[in-house]
Design a protein around this motif. Structure first.
Motif, mmCIF file in Angstrom:
data_model
loop_
_atom_site.group_PDB
_atom_site.id
_atom_site.type_symbol
_atom_site.label_atom_id
_atom_site.label_comp_id
_atom_site.label_asym_id
_atom_site.label_seq_id
_atom_site.Cartn_x
_atom_site.Cartn_y
_atom_site.Cartn_z
ATOM 1 N N ILE B 45 0.825 -1.211 0.000
ATOM 2 C CA ILE B 45 0.000 0.000 0.000
ATOM 3 C C ILE B 45 0.860 1.261 0.000
ATOM 4 C CG2 ILE B 45 -1.864 1.188 1.256
ATOM 5 C CD1 ILE B 45 -2.607 -1.569 0.036
ATOM 6 N N TRP C 15 4.955 -2.297 5.180
ATOM 7 C CA TRP C 15 3.769 -1.661 5.763
ATOM 8 C C TRP C 15 3.831 -0.139 5.654
ATOM 9 C CZ3 TRP C 15 4.738 -5.075 10.630
ATOM 10 C CH2 TRP C 15 4.175 -6.330 10.436
ATOM 11 N N CYS C 16 2.673 0.476 5.802
ATOM 12 C CA CYS C 16 2.613 1.935 5.777
ATOM 13 C C CYS C 16 3.210 2.490 7.075
ATOM 14 C CB CYS C 16 1.177 2.433 5.693
ATOM 15 S SG CYS C 16 0.190 1.611 4.444
ATOM 16 N N CYS C 19 1.505 2.406 10.835
ATOM 17 C CA CYS C 19 0.517 1.317 10.926
ATOM 18 C C CYS C 19 0.602 0.610 12.275
ATOM 19 C CB CYS C 19 0.754 0.313 9.816
ATOM 20 S SG CYS C 19 -0.328 -1.132 9.967
ATOM 21 N N ASN C 21 0.441 -2.377 12.740
ATOM 22 C CA ASN C 21 1.178 -3.630 12.602
ATOM 23 C C ASN C 21 2.558 -3.578 13.266
ATOM 24 O OD1 ASN C 21 -0.747 -5.110 11.206
ATOM 25 N ND2 ASN C 21 -0.025 -4.450 9.195
ATOM 26 N N GLN C 50 -1.924 -7.764 4.637
ATOM 27 C CA GLN C 50 -0.825 -6.996 5.220
ATOM 28 C C GLN C 50 -0.316 -7.713 6.471
ATOM 29 O OE1 GLN C 50 0.387 -5.029 3.275
ATOM 30 N NE2 GLN C 50 -0.472 -2.973 3.360
ATOM 31 N N ASN C 120 -7.815 -5.147 12.070
ATOM 32 C CA ASN C 120 -7.923 -3.722 11.709
ATOM 33 C C ASN C 120 -9.305 -3.378 11.163
ATOM 34 O OD1 ASN C 120 -7.694 -5.013 9.304
ATOM 35 N ND2 ASN C 120 -5.818 -3.982 8.627
ATOM 36 N N GLY C 124 -6.927 -4.654 4.307
ATOM 37 C CA GLY C 124 -5.879 -3.691 3.988
ATOM 38 C C GLY C 124 -5.263 -3.923 2.618
ATOM 39 N N GLN C 197 -6.032 -3.224 15.795
ATOM 40 C CA GLN C 197 -4.887 -2.735 15.035
ATOM 41 C C GLN C 197 -5.316 -1.620 14.096
ATOM 42 O OE1 GLN C 197 -3.961 -4.897 11.561
ATOM 43 N NE2 GLN C 197 -3.006 -3.000 10.919
ATOM 44 N N CYS C 199 -5.527 0.681 11.115
ATOM 45 C CA CYS C 199 -5.008 0.753 9.746
ATOM 46 C C CYS C 199 -5.079 2.222 9.364
ATOM 47 C CB CYS C 199 -5.879 -0.076 8.801
ATOM 48 S SG CYS C 199 -5.610 0.271 7.050
ATOM 49 N N VAL C 200 -3.923 2.860 9.371
ATOM 50 C CA VAL C 200 -3.924 4.325 9.209
ATOM 51 C C VAL C 200 -4.287 4.742 7.794
ATOM 52 C CG1 VAL C 200 -2.288 4.668 11.106
ATOM 53 C CG2 VAL C 200 -1.419 4.393 8.766
ATOM 54 N N THR C 201 -4.237 3.804 6.872
ATOM 55 C CA THR C 201 -4.528 4.177 5.483
ATOM 56 C C THR C 201 -6.006 4.039 5.129
ATOM 57 O OG1 THR C 201 -2.319 3.523 4.833
ATOM 58 C CG2 THR C 201 -3.928 3.707 3.070
ATOM 59 N N PHE C 202 -6.620 2.936 5.517
ATOM 60 C CA PHE C 202 -7.976 2.690 5.032
ATOM 61 C C PHE C 202 -9.080 2.793 6.079
ATOM 62 C CE2 PHE C 202 -5.363 0.328 1.884
ATOM 63 C CZ PHE C 202 -5.697 1.099 0.791
#
Ligand SMILES: Cc1ncc(C[n+]2csc(CCOP(=O)(O)OP(=O)(O)O)c2C)c(N)n1
Ligand SMILES: Cc1ncc(C[n+]2csc(CCOP(=O)(O)OP(=O)(O)O)c2C)c(N)n1
Ligand code: SF4
Ligand code: SF4
Ligand SMILES: [Mg+2]
Ligand SMILES: [Mg+2]
Lengths: 285, 574, 285, 574
Positions: B45, C15-16, C19, C21, C50, C120, C124, C197, C199-202
């Protein structure tokens, strides 16, 4: 008025004489005719197993699909045509073993269908292996030293997921069972009827007698089916006493089915609109 | 004058290169150009090295090119990895963000992020500045960009739109001022009124399904097919479609079959791995004779493989999947346009023959954007072959699986009339009840398999491109069409005589028709995006036509014209 | 003494930044080194997502298999070599969606493995579709009008099946989490660690902040983890307050794993006996 | 003098005809005869019409016969359905239990149930009376029967044994007294010391796996493979084998792969429908290069099809299952003996090439009992190809997927040494970590596919039975061996010149060897238990050998010699 006879056909029945399945068949016919449903308004979906043959012994629309897959077929058929009364039926191996993931996730999805599990605690059609609900210690050819896994508890799992109608019937009590099934069908949302079904051929442990000595009716106690924790506790009860009846239900706002956008009053299956995609195409210019 | 320009945008996942790419592509399309936009990205991502490539021409283009004219590098590794692809082209970077010690003469510096900050007050507009800068470099009419940005950001409000336009304009002006004299390319907008669209394979498949009257789509997300799923989900309300995310792929196909049995046109979207889990339900569709459309976006296997890359490795699997023997049909679109019409056609074939029909595409096709003539709904018919209530009621007895010459039995859906509809995954009699006798087995199996004959007549012969008789004939299927077609053009322009036989309906194959076509073929080579030449084998078995030579590619990347022509020369095929 | 460093490798992390994770990775490394396990004694099995990439960022034996299938691989690997410390790790989609049936049935099977779910509440790796645990109303590209299905509750389901160790951690509290993971690994039998957890992106709904405002520790209350009904009630708690820690455990006689006949002190994988089938052959004369 | 006698026992499911059949077969075997016992039963537990057939000869027999000499009818419909099959034979019934209005001269009445009641005090012994009656009719040495009954009922105690013997003797005597003079058949026990066994295909597969050092078997029950599963489960304790009933087939194969990765020889048992659900995990074994043995008992599809019948309909599915391209091996046993040795061989091939290996059998083979020479463990080797701890430690670095010429990488199992073992379903580098680059993809894919070359050399050429050069050559694979071999014998005895090329290792095929074999073939016909001639297609693709003619059967029943010879004559093949 629909009668039980309207649901009878002349397909040869392949079950063993004395099997608990016969009681279930009777109870379903009675429940459907009591509800005054016509055979063509009913769709029974089943998997593979002795239980999965049930729809053939009933006059109605049938989709007898794959082992373990009655529920996804039933859910989608209901979405395609919500005028149909849709029932998914199968054995404990079928519904809780092979099809376990569909059981769990369709409780979450909460379509307006009824699931009937012939829970004989054994794999009947494949000649007697342990099923997910077999009691610990049960010996079979495949489990010569007896079952060691703890049994799957369909009721406690359903309750733990907030299933909107959770019940248990006994194939030896057709009247009681048919009333439960009737209520389950009537219920808006996913309704579970797990049925204690003696397999007279392969299950020498959980016999008619064994069940009869243990079953009692929740409605004859002070059980409150609207209380999730009490329902959970009742679901864990197994052994000396086995509760039957309605363990848990929630009546309000309990079908996500109707929340589905795109569901028109006319069933999807009957829609025959003109489809104009020109505005969609424009978005790509 | 013929234009053929290749723009590459490279950077990390999460840097927003997709937005630059989309806006640029659309802007170029609106100015009248043909655009072909393709993607390379990793299964992550954020981070890693990804790129998008935009090829622009005034002529039809259906494939990507290897040499790059303008490289927009959003990170250092975009330069490292792609500098060699530049043949006289330029690299656009923001030196304030990327360290460049070595002086590369082709580098044009544009302070993307400073400009963004200055003009629009936020680094977020950096990519828009870059977009403007590219178009400035091309002396392209800025109005098209302004219009596209307006469409793109409309939902975010006027202020955002305006800031984007300002940022773009500032990037545009910076290029014009600093580099216009150095620029080798200049793109004037051309035929503006042409009815063209820019659309990915995934969107075209989704749109084709909607046009065909799709009513039920169940799927478990899986790259690269998810784009079609999401496209339909976004439009579902308007067309009374139910899109259901399934708990797994087994549920997905069983649900689609249930909905189809009950009367709704149904489809699943997946990739090879997800389809693996559908093999049993495929047989269910086969024996219950329930129509269903299965869209598979292929990616390299085995197993998880390369989740974001491309391959044509699932053909034989799809043809032979599930135990037992039953008819099925496999369509493999060549382009996005093809994907649109073939998807609609898939539903008609499925309904007519009451069989599962595959749309077998691949990551390259479905993630790439093709410029196409506007799709015409009028070319799409909706043929359901379903009995009406009256037709059913007028029958003495309704038999779902009546034995017929064609093998096709009259199809009713349950609940429409009082007669019952019975389907079974066991071998069954004409009514639909279980029948285990040998006599019944033979007639039912024969009935089902007879449908293949009708189906073979239904299948269109392959497209032939180029001269009737050639010294070398390319054989291709599915997404290789674009690069093969262009290879034919280029080779023929260089004085060779080659042509192309391209299949987009790949199974079953009408043997006689195809033998006839191949009787004119001198020497041929099968070009496939896999390691073992699957289509060549299918062709041999289905038609007897033998292809001895193959050009294969299985590195996760699609064919390019350059690659094909290189192979032809290197291996002295002509 | 094993240290956290022994578990570090130089594989590029995909990973982002930011995150949740990362916290989980840290907590696992810490738990393993605190338990003084050596990397080669540990086998991590994962699925795809992820979360499924986690084993690659750790020095240990790895089987990174199919989406949804970490648990069957882990269970069988443990049976083949019970000297290994076996951990199955994956995302909520992986473990509860695609792999839901294995989750349910391995609780029944009760092998001595630890299951770690990076929950999350989103898919992801496939860019943000609803997962089985997504909250109602969450909007995604695939659920443009928001999620309607009621979320899967891994804890209540596990408890309803009598899972012998049921816990929840929070990726934002590495110390607490690593202690839970340590106890889970130490526990004989199937142990579940579900981890909140972000998921800062989604997932813009269930953020670090969102969780932080809600989580509290069960061990700081009077919660009795040996009481199944209380554990069940706690498992249903979600919203204003979210409990973390150990919800439920049973310590006695809780691994059917050791009940398996055929399991020798020497791991199956290392057995190299002479195999004499002559007495078996005789039975066919 | 040559004996070839056919005994059929017909009745409803649940009437215990299986016990009569087993006891009879074993008794005849013990007396020195060759026995071939086959089953026909429906997918139900009680009722319906089932039968068992026992063919007895002093010569090798590997197939069933159509004409019946003795029919034991436990119900009325056994007479109706099989009376026409009697060619001068007799029907044994208990007229007190079955109504016979019409006088059929060949009917011999034995009051089974009265005798049972009289002699042993319980109708339960009815079937034992019938068993004795048959042997009385054959003037067979009663001692063998007494011995077999003793073995059979030993676990139930001495009293039960004795009552059975008494019942049997009473039945025996009744026949002797009433019918011995009328009896056309008389079976003297022959070569008693021959080391023969009577074993089903399922048992042979289970036994082969045990002999090979099977340590882990996971399965979800499915006909007709369950017999092998149960056989292993019954013997598991003695051989330190874990047999795990899985929640579904997906779990079954993923578990077997997990156990194998960790070092245990592993196997799954299933049928086509269950295997459909394993397709994805098959690819997992492929890309992680984890050895695993997959036993499939084929039955007629599609989908549930005919659950208790036979077919060879899954060959192409098995060869092409799962997305992507990777090596695999398919073995198709001809007989129970073959099944034993091939199963053991499957484990060695799986371990050597680190691939999935199939045992592709069918209901006919696995539910039938074959008389075979006693199995020799000494012919079985156990070759694991696994690195020892020392070997691993002596390496600088351990790479699970090291690139090698053969494509086979050194295999370590985790925990044995300090070096780590890493496997991945994504495309990976030599260590085992995810690698998405094209360069790596090519070398890894090539490495895996290279194994096919070695594998082809490993495969044994087909068996040739009959003369070197013939006017007609039968081509067969798997379970058709028995009927084909006998057809060759019979046709050659009638003065024709036919032979048989039979494959029990069916994929991949060594093209050159096979082409050479076929260069001597004049005219051939492929005989397959399916509707479309799958092996003929595989042969064509794999070796170029083209077979234009087929004898196919897809009614759920196996081939018989009679059927094949009829077809040959009817279609004027010779
Ligand atoms: C995919 C698949 N696996 C296995 C089977 C074989 N099979 C048929 S029925 C059955 C189990 C039957 O048990 P249950 O569902 O409890 O039904 P019952 O016969 O006891 O009513 C099995 C394993 C199958 N048909 N399909
Ligand atoms: C059989 C199969 N179906 C679908 C996919 C695509 N896929 C990969 S990861 C994933 C979901 C990821 O979600 P989750 O398990 O929650 O992990 P996360 O990325 O959120 O950590 C999906 C659907 C796949 N790899 N295999
Ligand atoms: S096998 Fe058991 S479940 Fe099946 S019909 Fe017979 S008694 Fe009933
Ligand atoms: S997508 Fe979400 S879960 Fe995956 S690494 Fe990024 S933040 Fe974490
Ligand atoms: Mg059952
Ligand atoms: Mg997730």
């Amino acid at each position: 008025m629909t009668t039980v006879k309207d649901y009878s056909n002349d397909v040869e029945n392949e079950w063993c004489p004395g099997c608990g399945n016969f009681g279930i068949l009777k109870a379903i016919k009675k429940a459907l005719s009591d509800l005054d449903k016509m055979p063509h308004e009913v769709l029974m979906c089943s998997g593979i197993g002795q239980a999965g043959k049930l729809p053939h012994y009933l006059k109605c629309n049938i989709f007898n699909g794959l082992h373990g897959r009655a529920i996804p077929v039933a859910t989608a058929a209901k979405i395609a045509n919500h005028n149909l009364t849709v029932i998914a039926v199968g054995g404990d191996g079928d519904m809780y073993g092979e099809g376990g993931n569909h059981f769990v996730h369709n409780i979450r999805r909460n379509p307006d269908i009824t699931m009937i599990a012939h829970d004989n605690q054994i794999y009947g059609l494949t000649k007697g292996q342990a099923s997910p609900t077999s009691d610990i210690g049960m010996k079979t050819k495949l489990q010569p030293h007896g079952v060691v896994n703890s049994p799957f508890n369909p009721l406690s799992v359903a309750i733990s997921l907030g299933c909107s109608f959770v019940s248990r019937g006994f194939a030896g009590d057709v009247d009681h069972l048919s009333k439960i099934i009737g209520q389950a069908i009537d219920h808006k949302g996913f309704s579970l009827v797990d049925i204690l079904q003696p397999c007279v051929t392969f299950n020498k442990l959980n016999t008619f007698k064994w069940y009869r000595e243990r079953v009692y009716k929740l409605e004859e106690t002070d059980h409150d089916p609207y209380n999730q924790t009490r329902a959970f506790e009742k679901a864990l009860e197994w052994g000396e006493k086995i509760p039957t009846g309605i363990f848990y239900r929630t009546d309000e706002n309990n079908s996500t089915f109707k929340d589905m956008r795109g569901l028109t009053p006319t069933p999807l299956a009957y829609l025959d609109e003109d489809i104009d995609i020109s505005t969609l195409v424009k978005e790509f210019t | 004058m013929s234009v053929d320009l290749n723009i590459k945008i490279g950077g990390e996942a999460g840097q927003g290169l997709q937005t630059i790419s989309s806006v640029l592509s659309k802007t170029l399309l609106r100015g009248g150009y043909n655009v072909f936009e393709s993607q390379y990205f990793l299964s992550r991502i954020r981070g890693g090295h990804n790129y998008s490539q935009i090829r622009v021409s005034n002529e039809e283009i259906l494939s990507k090119k290897e040499s790059v004219d303008i490289l927009i590098a959003l990170d250092r590794s975009s330069i490292d990895q792609h500098v060699d692809e530049l043949s006289g082209g330029v690299i656009l970077i923001d030196k304030n963000e990327i360290d460049i010690e070595d002086e590369i003469s082709s580098i044009f510096h544009v302070p993307f992020s400073d400009i963004a900050n200055d003009v629009s007050g936020n680094k977020l507009y950096t990519n828009t500045v870059a977009t403007g800068a590219v178009l400035g470099l091309l002396c392209y009419d800025f109005e098209y960009l302004a219009e596209v940005l307006t469409d793109y950001f409309r939902s975010k409000g006027d202020e955002v739109v305006q800031k984007n336009i300002d940022a773009a304009k500032a990037g545009y002006d910076y290029s014009q001022e600093n580099y216009s004299q150095k620029c080798y390319f200049s793109l004037q907008s051309i035929d503006n009124t042409s009815n063209k669209i820019l659309i990915t394979g995934n969107e075209a498949i989704g749109l084709g399904a909607i046009a065909a009257g799709l009513k039920f789509l169940s799927a478990y997300p899986m790259s690269p097919s998810t784009g079609a799923l999401i496209y339909v989900a976004q439009k579902a309300d308007q067309y009374n479609i139910i899109v259901e995310q399934a708990e797994d792929e087994i549920a997905a196909l069983n649900m689609a079959i249930g909905a189809s049995f009950a009367g709704a046109r149904s489809m699943v979207t997946t990739s090879g791995g997800g389809f693996s889990l559908m093999a049993e339900a495929l047989g269910l569709a086969g024996i219950t004779e329930t129509p269903v459309v299965i869209y598979i976006g292929q990616r390299p296997g085995p197993a998880t493989g390369l989740p974001t890359m491309t391959e044509q490795g699932d053909l034989e699997f799809v043809i032979h999947a599930s135990q037992g023997e039953f008819p099925r049909c496999v369509l493999a679109p060549a382009t996005a346009e093809d994907a649109f019409y073939l998807t609609a056609r898939a539903f008609n074939i499925a309904d007519k023959y009451q069989i599962p029909v595959f749309i077998l595409a691949d990551q390259y096709l479905v993630d790439s954007s093709f410029t196409s003539k506007i799709f015409e709904t009028s070319r799409i018919s909706r043929d359901r072959y379903i009995l009406s209530a009256d037709e059913i009621e007028s029958m003495d007895e309704y038999k779902r699986y009546r034995i017929t010459d064609s093998g096709i039995s009259p199809r009713a859906i349950p609940g429409v009339a009082k007669k019952l509809v019975i389907a079974d995954s066991d071998e069954h009699n004409e009514i639909g009840h279980i029948d285990q006798t040998s006599e019944n087995r033979i007639i039912m199996n024969d009935k089902r398999l007879r449908k293949t004959e009708g189906l073979k007549n239904e299948i269109y012969p392959p497209r032939i491109y180029g001269s009737e008789r050639a010294d070398l004939t390319f054989i291709g299927w599915g997404s290789t069409y674009g690069p093969l077609k262009e290879s034919v053009d280029i080779l023929n322009k260089s004085g060779f005589n080659v042509n192309l036989i391209h299949f987009n309906e790949v199974y079953p194959l009408p043997a006689k028709t195809i033998q006839k076509i191949f009787s004119d073929v001198e020497k041929c080579v099968c070009v496939e995006n896999n390691a073992t030449g699957q289509f060549a084998r299918v062709l041999k078995i289905e038609t007897g036509v033998e292809i001895s030579d193959t050009i294969l590619k299985y590195d996760g990347l699609p064919f390019t014209t350059d690659y094909i022509i290189n192979q032809v020369h290197e291996r002295k095929m002509i």
